[in-house]
Motif scaffolding. Structure first.
Motif, PDB file in Angstrom:
ATOM      1  N   GLN A   1       0.853  -1.199   0.000  1.00 13.34           N
ATOM      2  CA  GLN A   1       0.000   0.000   0.000  1.00 13.34           C
ATOM      3  C   GLN A   1       0.887   1.248   0.000  1.00 13.34           C
ATOM      4  OE1 GLN A   1      -2.483   0.322   3.397  1.00 13.34           O
ATOM      5  NE2 GLN A   1      -3.982   1.611   2.320  1.00 13.34           N
ATOM      6  N   PRO A   2       1.228   1.661  -1.201  1.00 14.43           N
ATOM      7  CA  PRO A   2       2.029   2.902  -1.231  1.00 14.43           C
ATOM      8  C   PRO A   2       1.155   4.084  -0.835  1.00 14.43           C
ATOM      9  CG  PRO A   2       2.041   1.729  -3.348  1.00 14.43           C
ATOM     10  CD  PRO A   2       0.933   1.191  -2.555  1.00 14.43           C
ATOM     11  N   SER A   3       1.778   5.125  -0.450  1.00 17.94           N
ATOM     12  CA  SER A   3       1.001   6.259   0.046  1.00 17.94           C
ATOM     13  C   SER A   3       0.216   6.926  -1.076  1.00 17.94           C
ATOM     14  CB  SER A   3       1.931   7.272   0.707  1.00 17.94           C
ATOM     15  OG  SER A   3       2.920   7.642  -0.228  1.00 17.94           O
ATOM     16  N   THR A   4       0.816   6.972  -2.230  1.00 15.28           N
ATOM     17  CA  THR A   4       0.168   7.706  -3.300  1.00 15.28           C
ATOM     18  C   THR A   4      -0.493   6.805  -4.313  1.00 15.28           C
ATOM     19  OG1 THR A   4       2.323   7.720  -4.352  1.00 15.28           O
ATOM     20  CG2 THR A   4       1.672   9.699  -3.160  1.00 15.28           C
ATOM     21  N   LEU A   5       0.143   5.743  -4.571  1.00 17.61           N
ATOM     22  CA  LEU A   5      -0.363   4.897  -5.651  1.00 17.61           C
ATOM     23  C   LEU A   5      -1.440   3.937  -5.140  1.00 17.61           C
ATOM     24  CD1 LEU A   5       3.068   4.108  -7.238  1.00 17.61           C
ATOM     25  CD2 LEU A   5       1.261   5.488  -8.260  1.00 17.61           C
ATOM     26  N   LEU A   6      -1.932   3.192  -6.080  1.00 14.69           N
ATOM     27  CA  LEU A   6      -2.967   2.211  -5.736  1.00 14.69           C
ATOM     28  C   LEU A   6      -2.349   1.035  -4.986  1.00 14.69           C
ATOM     29  CD1 LEU A   6      -4.966   2.062  -9.069  1.00 14.69           C
ATOM     30  CD2 LEU A   6      -5.779   2.948  -6.877  1.00 14.69           C
ATOM     31  N   LYS A   7      -3.223   0.380  -4.316  1.00 13.51           N
ATOM     32  CA  LYS A   7      -2.767  -0.855  -3.652  1.00 13.51           C
ATOM     33  C   LYS A   7      -2.473  -1.898  -4.715  1.00 13.51           C
ATOM     34  CE  LYS A   7      -5.851  -0.192   0.220  1.00 13.51           C
ATOM     35  NZ  LYS A   7      -7.108  -0.640   0.794  1.00 13.51           N
ATOM     36  N   ARG A   8      -1.459  -2.641  -4.463  1.00 12.88           N
ATOM     37  CA  ARG A   8      -1.217  -3.720  -5.426  1.00 12.88           C
ATOM     38  C   ARG A   8      -0.722  -4.961  -4.714  1.00 12.88           C
ATOM     39  NH1 ARG A   8       4.103  -3.892  -7.657  1.00 12.88           N
ATOM     40  NH2 ARG A   8       5.492  -2.791  -6.253  1.00 12.88           N
ATOM     41  N   LYS A   9      -0.940  -6.003  -5.392  1.00 13.78           N
ATOM     42  CA  LYS A   9      -0.577  -7.287  -4.812  1.00 13.78           C
ATOM     43  C   LYS A   9       0.856  -7.586  -5.201  1.00 13.78           C
ATOM     44  CE  LYS A   9      -2.071 -11.593  -5.922  1.00 13.78           C
ATOM     45  NZ  LYS A   9      -3.093 -12.566  -6.322  1.00 13.78           N
ATOM     46  N   LEU A  10       1.607  -7.894  -4.237  1.00  9.38           N
ATOM     47  CA  LEU A  10       2.996  -8.221  -4.537  1.00  9.38           C
ATOM     48  C   LEU A  10       3.148  -9.704  -4.905  1.00  9.38           C
ATOM     49  CD1 LEU A  10       5.110  -6.343  -1.882  1.00  9.38           C
ATOM     50  CD2 LEU A  10       4.710  -5.763  -4.256  1.00  9.38           C
ATOM     51  N   GLY A  11       2.315 -10.473  -4.348  1.00  5.85           N
ATOM     52  CA  GLY A  11       2.433 -11.918  -4.651  1.00  5.85           C
ATOM     53  C   GLY A  11       1.620 -12.726  -3.655  1.00  5.85           C
ATOM     54  N   GLU A  12       1.609 -13.974  -3.898  1.00  6.44           N
ATOM     55  CA  GLU A  12       0.849 -14.831  -2.982  1.00  6.44           C
ATOM     56  C   GLU A  12       1.582 -16.150  -2.788  1.00  6.44           C
ATOM     57  OE1 GLU A  12      -2.831 -15.358  -5.104  1.00  6.44           O
ATOM     58  OE2 GLU A  12      -2.045 -17.204  -5.973  1.00  6.44           O
TER      59      GLU A  12
ATOM     60  N   GLN B   1       4.174 -28.251  17.300  1.00  2.00           N
ATOM     61  CA  GLN B   1       4.953 -29.237  16.570  1.00  2.00           C
ATOM     62  C   GLN B   1       5.335 -28.759  15.175  1.00  2.00           C
ATOM     63  OE1 GLN B   1       1.908 -32.025  16.766  1.00  2.00           O
ATOM     64  NE2 GLN B   1       2.691 -33.114  18.574  1.00  2.00           N
ATOM     65  N   SER B   2       4.546 -27.853  14.663  1.00  2.00           N
ATOM     66  CA  SER B   2       4.746 -27.525  13.258  1.00  2.00           C
ATOM     67  C   SER B   2       6.058 -26.760  13.045  1.00  2.00           C
ATOM     68  CB  SER B   2       3.583 -26.680  12.756  1.00  2.00           C
ATOM     69  OG  SER B   2       3.625 -25.436  13.403  1.00  2.00           O
ATOM     70  N   LYS B   3       6.575 -26.934  11.873  1.00  2.00           N
ATOM     71  CA  LYS B   3       7.843 -26.266  11.557  1.00  2.00           C
ATOM     72  C   LYS B   3       7.554 -24.941  10.882  1.00  2.00           C
ATOM     73  CE  LYS B   3      10.245 -30.580  10.906  1.00  2.00           C
ATOM     74  NZ  LYS B   3      10.559 -31.561   9.886  1.00  2.00           N
ATOM     75  N   ILE B   4       8.545 -24.130  10.915  1.00  2.00           N
ATOM     76  CA  ILE B   4       8.399 -22.831  10.263  1.00  2.00           C
ATOM     77  C   ILE B   4       8.538 -23.025   8.768  1.00  2.00           C
ATOM     78  CG2 ILE B   4       9.503 -20.589   9.964  1.00  2.00           C
ATOM     79  CD1 ILE B   4      10.241 -20.819  12.963  1.00  2.00           C
ATOM     80  N   ILE B   5       7.564 -22.511   8.086  1.00  2.00           N
ATOM     81  CA  ILE B   5       7.587 -22.654   6.631  1.00  2.00           C
ATOM     82  C   ILE B   5       8.102 -21.350   6.029  1.00  2.00           C
ATOM     83  CG2 ILE B   5       6.231 -23.287   4.617  1.00  2.00           C
ATOM     84  CD1 ILE B   5       4.036 -24.112   6.719  1.00  2.00           C
ATOM     85  N   GLU B   6       8.965 -21.491   5.076  1.00  2.00           N
ATOM     86  CA  GLU B   6       9.412 -20.306   4.349  1.00  2.00           C
ATOM     87  C   GLU B   6       8.968 -20.480   2.913  1.00  2.00           C
ATOM     88  OE1 GLU B   6      13.583 -19.779   4.925  1.00  2.00           O
ATOM     89  OE2 GLU B   6      13.246 -18.653   6.769  1.00  2.00           O
ATOM     90  N   GLU B   7       8.034 -19.663   2.525  1.00  2.39           N
ATOM     91  CA  GLU B   7       7.505 -19.793   1.164  1.00  2.39           C
ATOM     92  C   GLU B   7       8.013 -18.628   0.311  1.00  2.39           C
ATOM     93  OE1 GLU B   7       5.613 -21.911  -0.523  1.00  2.39           O
ATOM     94  OE2 GLU B   7       5.344 -23.393   1.075  1.00  2.39           O
ATOM     95  N   TYR B   8       8.366 -18.934  -0.864  1.00  3.99           N
ATOM     96  CA  TYR B   8       8.937 -17.946  -1.788  1.00  3.99           C
ATOM     97  C   TYR B   8       7.855 -17.508  -2.747  1.00  3.99           C
ATOM     98  CZ  TYR B   8      11.988 -16.037  -5.400  1.00  3.99           C
ATOM     99  OH  TYR B   8      12.592 -15.224  -6.311  1.00  3.99           O
ATOM    100  N   PHE B   9       7.802 -16.250  -2.952  1.00  2.00           N
ATOM    101  CA  PHE B   9       6.839 -15.773  -3.958  1.00  2.00           C
ATOM    102  C   PHE B   9       7.542 -14.820  -4.911  1.00  2.00           C
ATOM    103  CE2 PHE B   9       6.217 -11.408  -2.605  1.00  2.00           C
ATOM    104  CZ  PHE B   9       6.598 -11.410  -1.277  1.00  2.00           C
ATOM    105  N   GLU B  10       6.976 -14.677  -6.056  1.00  2.00           N
ATOM    106  CA  GLU B  10       7.584 -13.813  -7.075  1.00  2.00           C
ATOM    107  C   GLU B  10       6.473 -13.248  -7.928  1.00  2.00           C
ATOM    108  OE1 GLU B  10      11.639 -14.527  -9.310  1.00  2.00           O
ATOM    109  OE2 GLU B  10       9.957 -15.284 -10.493  1.00  2.00           O
ATOM    110  N   LYS B  11       6.655 -12.058  -8.372  1.00  3.99           N
ATOM    111  CA  LYS B  11       5.660 -11.469  -9.277  1.00  3.99           C
ATOM    112  C   LYS B  11       6.400 -10.822 -10.440  1.00  3.99           C
ATOM    113  CE  LYS B  11       1.744  -8.417  -9.474  1.00  3.99           C
ATOM    114  NZ  LYS B  11       1.223  -7.128  -9.072  1.00  3.99           N
ATOM    115  N   ASP B  12       6.044 -11.312 -11.602  1.00  3.79           N
ATOM    116  CA  ASP B  12       6.764 -10.736 -12.753  1.00  3.79           C
ATOM    117  C   ASP B  12       6.022  -9.514 -13.290  1.00  3.79           C
ATOM    118  OD1 ASP B  12       4.803 -12.509 -13.233  1.00  3.79           O
ATOM    119  OD2 ASP B  12       5.710 -13.423 -15.005  1.00  3.79           O
TER     120      ASP B  12
END
Lengths: 1527, 181
Positions: free
Chosen positions: A663-674, A688-699
């Protein structure tokens, strides 16, 4: 209205009496005829004749009622009159029926006449009745009725006359017509086609009509107050209803309507004919269809019909076959029914009603942006550096390079070893070498590659770091906090150089050798190909085709220089050159980010970064579930969100989506990735669960005007001066760190265990649920559970054990048994605890029926159990280990007694052991012992009789009576009897040959004695274990008692699980009742005459014993007549006959009721000393014999002293008898018998009769069963060259027992004579003798064979003794199987009997003491003179009996005594067992009970010793009453 | 109880027999208690015989209501008492039943199935048509295993027994009889 009523009254006054009369009359008539007609139908009938006219009838009835009282008087008069007439009519009727009964022809005229009359009357009456209701015709009717009445009267008279006549006739004919009349009567009542019955029927019908009216009228007259309205015939409602129904209802007809009615068009179309497809119509009943069609048509709905004129019926929707395929075995997981064990707890009940609140916890820790459009170039580099650094760390930790080099070294070593081996040229070695070289090459390549990569990373790191520094320098500010620390490690150049060179050289060499090897290969290939080619060429010459190319010869192209160059290049490329310091990196973030910047672009960027915020959205099933807080994007581009959400899921999706939004201050909200977060399995909690590190990318492609690099830009564009060939395009990307897990409350602990384990376990299990070890090993190898973890140790042990088991059988180290883990909860304590607990031990031993513990009460507390409770048991166990009696048994000073005591004890032990074996065996009971089928023989007899009667019917000899008396059973059993339900019934029938009192003679001389005293007054006393019963006293030498004595048998005696059950014997004693003078006047005393001892077990094993029992009399009965056979006759037969006359017999029947269970030994379960095939043969033979002859069951196996089975033949062997007489060399038959009979007998259960002792053992133990004695005697007699057998059979006294059978040849005749010896009494019986105690013969045994008796008869006299005849005797051993040879009998060594003087004295003393003690009220005077006289007699007696002679003659010394005194007493002879048994015998005779005045006693004890401790005890005991005193 | 013993008091009744009973038959039942060697009877009867109950209509239950009352004293649980029932119609045996006494105190309703021995031979089987019925010599044998392998039995009905048992001193000796409802 009223006026008309008055008129009616007048009319009625006149008419009513007569009319009522007739009505009553008819009524009665009908009653007599017994033709009942339902009164309800009467209105209908009357209504038939006349249509209902309700109104006037009512009136009439009303009037009748009104004038009732006036009429009453006249009516009563009339009734009395009519009573008479009715009576007459009644009679008439009776006669009428009777006449029909009597004869048809005769009464025909009567009947016709009568019928006519009757009918006319009836007609009239009927008319009148029907009219009576109406007022209008009443007067006329009354008149006619009057007339009718007169007529009837007249007729009555007439009929009476006729009847009287008939009556007379009937009396005359009575006799002849009787038989016919019965049939007539039958036809009359039952025959349908009979004329008479027709007539009768008609009549009855007519009468019915009649009755209706009369009934009505009588009812009228009888009842005073009731309104007669009830007699009006009902309306025919049914008809009306029917009529109205017909109008109202519509009923469809069952005929199908015409087609033309159904269709709208004129002609029906037949679709099937036209070629259309017509469905098959469901089958309906045509009537139903018709009704349906009619209904439809009636409404006029033709639309239901099709063009064919038929109903539009749809085909049947149900399908007969199922579409669902049948599932073999495989059940769909979703369809599978799961077993859920029932639960009671309320908590677990919840999951039945409330579904799991599937709460998923998601905690998002941070977002780390790997690239962002707002990155400054420095940031990009920083990320780059971090990436490289991570790689570097990874490599460093992995240490791959080092491992590879080590392996390489190892390989090189092996290669060297192979080359070093002497026969290195062998093919195998070559092969190995080749493999080795190949491996080395591969590894080396890997090594180079790895090393090169490392080096590249190093270079990249350094390069990037350089770039960062450069950028920072140029910019004069820094945006990132990263800092690379480099540590240099100096190296020794020289050393490294050497290693370097050596490595190069080695690599070179290797390459060379590899190349050479390859060359060789290629050469080989070439040669092959060449040959091939040559062949081909030869072939081709003929066919003249294209000639294939000649293979090229490989050229040797190994240039060492080139190779060296290559290798060194490679080295330069990959490895650190010598002397170069080793670099160590370390990243830190302590570089200061400069705040003050001049660059406006950068400022802008920073501003943008500062204002830009990031938040996350949690999306589940395309729906936003949660939204995180908004986090500002920091300069480091790492946002710590640190927020956790709980999501309650109704359905569990596969994954959740976390979206990153900017959420930039001036521009529109945008999705960076999921990112997609996979939902964890149900059992994983947050912890018990482990920490998950998920990688996302948006072209995306973003450009900024400020310093931000943007997105979608090539790396090169940002850093054009960068030398590296990095062609990456930078896109926005990042890593989200999060954690998911199910809420702990929603996870059921069980679910957790099951699901986590089960999935694994399911794979490991076989189909049958066992663990598949192979799979387990596979699983273990795959998953590599930590072997050090104690949780997994069991697993590894299991695998290990399995491997041990499967592998070579070796001494497995495991000392435990792996129990089924499911059973573990049931173990409530360690088994060891139970073993060590004394109480449990005792309980266990008791349960095992160890004799020491049988019946023992075990206390509950350990402290109450004596510590030495096991000592007896242990001692016995120890002794059982010893095999035979120790020879060096330490005798006490009293050698004789101790030997006997020891022998008895030992035998008891043996018996107990055998019993123990049997009790713990499986088949120790037989059916007869368990189930009472005593009525079965009765049924058997019944069927036999029926069958024989049927057969004899054909022979015209119906003789035998069918019903044998059924055994009666007493139904009522007292409750008190339950404890001792088993009874011994002794039926004492009579006695024979009771000796006369000696006094007879002497008393005769005394004139003053009464005749009463002269004879004998015997009575019988039966005793068993302290219970004595006696019969009445019957006079005479042959008394008849016919009494039944019932002795109870205690449960302790019948308990088949106790080794001591059924021991002992019933003693039946014969006494003579005498009157003696005491101080208090005359008293009754008894003289013992003899006794019979019947072992209880003998009865129990046969349930019944019947016959003449020989009374065992004392050798001499003092005071009684002895029928002395002065000289022994020459012929033994006559001797025996005489003896029979001499002896006293009791006729008894002893039964035991009911049968009691007894253990039986199953010989096949015991160990045997025989060879297996012999054992099998004997068992088979024995079983076959026993099955065929169930009454002659015996065992061809005997159990020896060690509890092993031995064939019975091995017990028979010639054994030398002891040297019994010094003067004569030969031992006679009688002497042997006497010697054997003087060995003590046991009185134990018949169960032990299968335990046989060898003669040696018998002599050693000095105690044995009857069979043991018989064996001994047989062995002795065999050695005397007599034809002798051991005979197993059933005899009186001992039941199933053994006798010795002797065959003797007479000089006069050719026929051999057979005798048996009873070993107990040492008496010889002729087998033909009636009084012989033997009743059944089972088998005879000698050394060679066993012959089973297969003769039909059980009678001894008819039994043939030719053992060669197969039809009479079934031999056990034949030519195929011969008897086992080695006998169990050992050569006998007779020990010397010690001096018996002391014993004599001791017995004497003890008897005297005992007698004195028992005679409490009297002084006991011992007559020594008599004692001395007795002693002499006794010695002579013994010598006499040894000579086989019974000398019962009184010797002069005693004669003298008898002349002057009364003597009552006896001289008895018995084997010496113990002093106490002798005492008991003496006491039981009751001589000491003499309480007469001046009674003296005489006692003499004499023991005659035989070899080997066999002692014959002679005791003379008598009461002496001085004769003079009587006067 | 300080002497290491405990008491078991049983009281109850044999309620009724549910068996195929024909009208006009008369029935009675005998009961016996069988217990291990440690068990001593301190009160009551070890065995008993019921009155004769007549059956009026086919198939009705034979109500006996025969009271049972017995008090045992024992040191060990081993050989827990069992009740052995023998049911007779007239003088003919109709079945034997056996059951352990319930292990928990309180009121218990037992239904004890009955069975009767089958004849051993074909002739005996034929004899059953004429009322012949084999019997056990000692019905108590049912309480043990000995000889049970030899007999074939056929089930024949049920006896309903109500038993109320009370223990004393069992807890002191360390026995836990579980939760009692």
């Amino acid at each position: 209205m009223s006026s008309s009523v008055d008129e009616n009254i007048e009319l009625l006054e006149i008419t009513s009496p007569s009319s009522t009369k007739s009505y009553i009359k008819t009524k009665l008539k009908i009653a007599d005829n017994k033709v009942g007609s339902p009164p309800t139908s009467s209105p209908a009938h009357s209504a038939k004749g006349k249509p209902p006219q309700p109104k006037p009838r009512k009136l009439a009835l009303a009037t009748i009622k009104k004038h009732k009282r006036k009429l009453s008087r006249t009516a009563t008069e009339a009734t009395s009159e009519s009573q008479e007439t009715s009576n007459s009519i009644k009679e008439k009727h009776d006669d009428f029926t009777e006449s029909i009964f009597s004869s048809k022809s005769d009464t025909r005229s009567y009947r016709e006449k009568f019928k006519e009359r009757f009918e006319s009357v009836k007609r009239q009456a009927g008319k009148s009745v029907s009219k009576a209701h109406t007022l209008r015709t009443s007067t006329e009717n009354v008149k006619s009725l009057k007339r009718n009445l007169h007529l009837i009267k007249k007729e009555n008279e007439e009929i009476e006359n006729v009847l009287q006549n008939y009556q007379k006739n009937k009396v005359q004919r009575d006799g002849e017509t009787e038989s016919v009349s019965k049939i007539e009567a039958y036809n009359f009542f039952c025959g349908e086609n009979n004329e008479d019955s027709d007539v009768e029927n008609k009549e009855t019908i007519d009468l019915k009509d009649f009755s209706k009216s009369t009934d009505v009228l009588i009812a009228v007259t009888d009842k005073d107050d009731e309104e007669p309205i009830q007699f009006t015939p009902a309306d025919n409602l049914y008809f009306n209803i029917k009529l109205s129904e017909n109008e109202l209802y519509w009923k469809p007809s069952r005929n199908r309507p015409k087609i033309t009615e159904k269709i709208e068009s004129e002609e029906p179309r037949l679709l099937a004919e036209e070629g259309y497809y017509v469905d098959e119509k469901p089958k309906l009943a045509s009537s139903h269809l018709a009704i349906l069609e009619q209904r439809l048509l009636s409404v006029g709905e033709k639309k239901w019909f099709n063009c064919e004129g038929e109903l539009n019926l749809l085909p049947n929707p149900s399908i007969e076959t199922s579409y669902k395929p049948y599932l073999y075995k495989q059940v769909n997981k979703d369809l599978e029914t799961e077993y859920v064990s029932a639960t009671i707890d309320a908590v677990s009940n919840e999951d039945i009603f409330i579904p799991h609140s599937n709460i998923l916890d998601i905690s998002i820790l941070s977002i780390k942006l790997k690239h962002h459009p707002l990155f400054s170039p420095e940031h990009v580099l920083e990320q780059r550096l971090i990436t490289f650094y991570d790689l570097y760390k990874q490599k460093l930790n992995g240490n791959k390079l080092e491992r590879i080099s080590k392996r390489l070294d190892a390989l090189r070593n092996t290669k060297k070893n192979i080359e070093a081996t002497p026969n290195s040229n062998s093919e195998i070695n070559l092969k190995k070498l080749e493999d080795c070289i190949n491996n080395i090459r591969k590894l080396r390549e890997l090594y180079f590659e790895e090393s090169r990569q490392n080096r590249e990373i190093l270079k990249s790191i350094l390069q990037t770091w350089k770039d960062i520094k450069k950028i920072r320098q140029t910019n004069n500010y820094s945006n990132t906090a990263i800092k690379l620390n480099i540590r240099k490690e100096k190296c020794n150049y020289e050393q490294e150089r050497r290693v370097w060179d050596a490595n190069i050289e080695e690599a070179c060499n290797e390459t060379v050798s590899e190349l050479e090897l390859e060359l060789q290969k290629r050469m080989l290939n070439y040669k092959k190909e060449l040959e091939q080619w040559k062949l081909e060429v030869e072939d081709q010459e003929h066919s003249e085709e294209e000639i294939p190319k000649k293979p090229k010869k490989p050229t040797k192209s190994i240039d060492h220089d080139i190779i060296a160059q290559e290798v060194s290049d490679r080295f330069n490329e990959c490895f650190k050159p010598p002397g170069e310091p080793i670099l160590h990196f370390n990243l830190s973030y302590d570089n200061e980010i400069s705040d003050k910047i001049e660059n406006s672009k950068e400022k802008l960027r920073r501003n943008v970064v500062a204002t830009t915020k990031i938040y996350l959205r949690l999306i589940c099933n395309k729906m936003e579930v949660c939204k995180s807080k908004i986090v500002p994007l920091t300069e480091r581009f790492t946002c710590f969100i640190d927020e956790s959400f709980s999501v309650q899921l109704s359905t569990i999706p596969e994954y959740l989506i976390i979206e990153v939004h900017e959420q930039p201050s001036t521009l529109l909200k945008r999705k960076l990735g999921e990112i997609k977060v996979v939902i964890p399995p149900r059992n994983v909690t947050m912890a018990q669960s482990k920490i998950i590190e998920e990688y996302f990318e948006k072209d995306e492609i973003v450009h900024y005007k400020h310093e931000g690099v943007g997105s979608g830009i090539e790396f090169k564009k940002i850093f054009p001066d960068n030398n590296e060939e990095d062609e990456r395009i930078l896109y926005t990307s990042g890593i989200i760190t999060c954690k998911t897990g199910w809420d702990i409350s929603t996870i059921d602990a069980h679910v957790f265990e099951e699901t986590s384990e089960l999935e694994v376990v399911q794979d490991l299990l076989n189909e049958d649920g066992t663990i598949n070890v192979k799979k387990l090993i596979e699983w273990a190898n795959e998953n590599n559970p930590d072997p050090q973890d104690p949780k997994n140790s069991a697993l590894y042990e299991y695998i290990k054990n399995y491997e041990e088991d499967i592998g070579i059988i070796q001494n497995s180290t495991k000392s435990y048994f792996r129990c089924n883990p499911d059973m573990a909860p049931f173990e409530f304590c360690e088994p060891k605890d139970i073993e060590e607990n004394l109480r449990f031990k005792v309980l266990e031993l008791r349960d095992r029926n160890e004799p020491e513990f049988v019946g023992m009460v075990v206390p509950n507390r350990l402290k109450e159990i004596p510590a030495d409770i096991l000592s007896d048991y242990n001692r016995r166990r120890k002794e059982e280990g010893k095999n035979l009696i120790e020879d060096d048994f330490d005798y006490d000073e009293d050698e004789i007694d101790s030997k006997r005591v020891h022998g008895r004890k030992y035998l008891k032990q043996v018996y107990t052991k055998v019993f123990q074996q049997c009790r713990n065996a499986e088949n120790n009971l037989i059916y007869e012992d368990v189930v009472n089928e005593k009525l079965l023989p009765h049924i058997e007899n019944l069927t036999k009789n029926i069958i024989s009667n049927i057969l004899s019917w054909f022979q015209f000899q119906p003789t035998i009576n069918i019903l044998t008396p059924k055994p009666t059973r007493k139904t009522a059993s007292k409750i008190t009897d339950f404890n001792a339900s088993v009874k011994i019934k002794i039926n004492i029938k009579s006695a024979m040959n009771v000796p006369l009192r000696n006094a007879v003679r002497s008393m005769r001389s005394m004139s003053n004695e009464n005749s009463e005293e002269t004879t004998v007054k015997p009575f019988v006393v039966a005793t068993y274990q302290n219970v004595s019963l006696h019969t009445a006293v019957v006079d005479g030498t042959d008394p008849v008692y016919n009494e039944e004595l019932i002795l109870p048998l205690e449960t302790a005696n019948t308990d088949y699980l106790s080794p001591n059950s059924l021991s002992g014997s019933i003693v039946i004693r014969l006494f003579d009742e005498v009157t003696i003078t005491t101080r208090n006047g005359n008293a009754k005393a008894r003289n013992w005459l003899g006794s019979i001892e019947i072992p209880v077990s003998a009865i129990a094993y046969n349930n019944k014993m019947e016959g003449l029992f020989k009374l065992r009399k004392p050798t001499n009965l003092l005071g009684y007549e002895q029928e002395v056979d002065d000289a022994y006759s020459n012929t033994r037969v006559s001797n025996a006959r005489q003896a029979a006359v001499q002896h006293t017999y009791l006729s008894l029947k002893v039964t035991l009721q009911p049968n009691i269970p007894k253990l039986t030994q199953s010989m096949d379960e015991l160990e045997t000393t025989e060879l297996p095939y012999i054992k099998q043969h004997i068992l088979n033979w024995n079983e076959a014999y026993n099955n065929e002859y169930p009454n002659r069951k015996f065992s061809a196996f005997a159990v020896d002293i060690n509890g092993k089975t031995t064939c019975v033949t091995r017990y028979i062997r010639p054994l030398e008898p002891p040297q019994l007489n010094l003067d004569r060399f030969d031992v006679s038959l009688e002497q042997c018998a006497r010697y054997v009979s003087m060995i003590p007998f046991t009185d134990s259960n018949k169960f032990y009769q299968n335990v046989w002792l060898s003669t040696e053992q018998l002599l050693k133990l000095m105690v044995g069963s009857v069979i043991d004695h018989a064996i001994a005697l047989t062995c002795y007699l065999t050695s005397l060259d007599l034809e002798t057998w051991l005979l197993l059979g059933y005899g009186l006294l001992h039941g199933t027992t053994a006798y010795v059978l002797i065959r003797e040849y007479n000089r006069e005749s050719q026929i051999p004579l057979h005798f048996i010896y009873d070993v107990v009494t040492a008496t010889k019986y002729d087998i033909m003798d009636v009084l012989c105690p033997l009743q059944k013969i089972f088998c005879v045994i000698n050394e060679q064979n066993v012959w089973g008796n297969v003769q039909r008869t059980d009678q001894i006299q008819l039994t043939r003794f030719d053992f060669m005849r197969r039809s009479d005797w079934l031999p056990l051993f034949t030519n195929q199987v011969s008897a086992p040879t080695n006998s169990v009998q050992q050569k006998l060594i007779y020990s010397v009997t010690p001096d018996i003087k002391q014993l004599e004295v001791r017995i004497d003393k003890k008897i005297r003491k005992k007698i004195s003690k028992l005679r409490k009220h009297e002084r006991t005077v011992w007559n020594h003179h008599l004692s001395r006289a007795f002693k002499n007699t006794v010695i002579k007696n013994e010598t006499g009996s040894m000579l086989g002679r019974r000398n019962s003659e009184l010797y002069p010394e005693i004669r003298n005594f008898t002349s002057s005194n009364f003597i009552n007493g006896y001289i008895i002879n018995m084997p010496y067992t113990t002093v106490s048994t002798i005492l008991a015998t003496i006491v039981a005779t009751g001589v000491h009970l003499y309480e007469g005045v001046d009674t003296e006693f005489g006692l003499a004890v004499k023991i005659y010793p035989y070899p080997n401790h066999v002692l014959a005890v002679w005791i003379c005991f008598a009461a002496i009453i001085s004769r003079q005193l009587d006067f | 109880m300080s002497d290491g013993t405990f008491l078991l008091s049983l009281s109850g009744q044999i309620d009724y027999i549910s068996i195929l009973a024909g009208a006009g038959s008369s029935w009675h039942c005998k009961y016996e208690f069988v217990a291990g060697p440690d068990w001593k009877i301190v009160g009551g009867l070890e065995a008993g015989l019921s009155q004769t109950a007549n059956v009026v209509s086919n198939g009705e239950d034979i109500v006996l209501n025969l009271p049972i009352d017995i008090v045992y004293k024992s040191t060990n649980l081993h050989g827990w008492p069992q009740i052995v029932l023998s049911v007779y119609s007239g003088i003919n045996l109709q079945g034997y039943g056996r059951s352990h006494i319930p292990l928990q105190p309180g009121l218990h309703k037992l239904n004890i199935s009955l069975s009767k021995p089958q004849p051993s031979s074909f002739l005996g089987y034929l004899g059953t048509f004429f009322g012949y019925q084999p019997e056990l010599l000692q019905p108590k044998m049912l309480a043990s295993t000995a000889g049970n392998n030899l007999i074939q039995m056929m089930s024949s009905g049920e006896v309903y027994v109500t038993i109320n048992n009370v223990f004393q001193g069992l807890n002191i000796l360390g026995y836990d009889i579980g939760r009692v409802n």
